[in-house]
Enzyme design. Sequence first.
Site, mmCIF file in Angstrom:
data_model
loop_
_atom_site.group_PDB
_atom_site.id
_atom_site.type_symbol
_atom_site.label_atom_id
_atom_site.label_comp_id
_atom_site.label_asym_id
_atom_site.label_seq_id
_atom_site.Cartn_x
_atom_site.Cartn_y
_atom_site.Cartn_z
ATOM 1 N N THR A 37 27.293 6.921 19.416
ATOM 2 C CA THR A 37 27.306 5.466 19.545
ATOM 3 C C THR A 37 27.160 4.801 18.186
ATOM 4 O O THR A 37 26.341 5.224 17.365
ATOM 5 C CB THR A 37 26.151 4.999 20.445
ATOM 6 N N SER A 114 25.661 13.078 20.751
ATOM 7 C CA SER A 114 25.022 11.950 21.420
ATOM 8 C C SER A 114 25.923 11.424 22.538
ATOM 9 O O SER A 114 26.255 12.173 23.453
ATOM 10 C CB SER A 114 24.655 10.869 20.407
ATOM 11 N N GLN A 115 26.369 10.152 22.492
ATOM 12 C CA GLN A 115 27.292 9.684 23.532
ATOM 13 C C GLN A 115 28.541 10.562 23.559
ATOM 14 O O GLN A 115 29.111 10.804 24.631
ATOM 15 C CB GLN A 115 27.687 8.221 23.317
ATOM 16 N N ASP A 192 13.324 13.838 19.940
ATOM 17 C CA ASP A 192 14.481 12.959 20.095
ATOM 18 C C ASP A 192 14.249 11.929 21.205
ATOM 19 O O ASP A 192 13.960 12.296 22.340
ATOM 20 C CB ASP A 192 15.707 13.816 20.428
ATOM 21 N N HIS A 204 17.300 12.738 15.830
ATOM 22 C CA HIS A 204 18.527 12.722 16.636
ATOM 23 C C HIS A 204 19.762 13.037 15.790
ATOM 24 O O HIS A 204 20.757 13.540 16.319
ATOM 25 C CB HIS A 204 18.667 11.344 17.288
#
Length: 226
Positions: A37, A114-115, A192, A204
């Site tokens: 993101t 992540s995303q 995280d 992260h």
Amino acid sequence: MKASTIAVPVLASLASASPVEPRQSCADIHIFGARETTAPAGYGTSEGLVNMVKQAYPGATSEAIDYPACGGQSQCGGISYDQSASQGTTAVVSAVTALNQQCPDTKIVLIGYSQGGQIVDNALCGGSGSTLTGAALDAVKAAVFMGDPHNNVGLPYNVGTCQAGGFAARPSGFQCSPASTSIIKSYCDSQDPYCCNGNDANHHQQYVSIYGSQALAFIKGLLDAA
């Protein structure tokens, strides 16, 4: 990362997507990378591991998944995190399917951060729209999620110290389908706040540094056996 206006800094250099090569020059191995993101178009932090795989396999090609990577922030034109993840899932399925149709013998590696990990997770394991099936799914030989918000304790492909769930955690008892869990590793640590319940946002961004060599060994083992 979290569905909010929080922006996590991007530490990796970025690369733009490259077009799929013609059938006559299909690579033996092709890597798709999906960014986190707020990262600009390209690979985002996944680029570090994408490059490690390419260095291990000279001649391998790579491509960034083209999707919004939005977290609901105003600069995304009002696209919510969930809408972005849904569009990203469709983009993964479309990109892998198109590559497989053009290059049916190419071995595919998926790397999501992540995303980006969430949308690769969706494409393989369900939960948001379409999933990979048939020859396209069979062509995926290895998949790595790093900092995936879908993380939850007890999943068979988990790696790391997290013993909780991310902000978009899979439900208790979730089982990945239609992909085989043997081709997946998901990296998440307890510090995280996005894939777990910690409070160190900087952690992260560290999964390639911490687990990159381990993830590469996993990918190589699967590719070499395929």
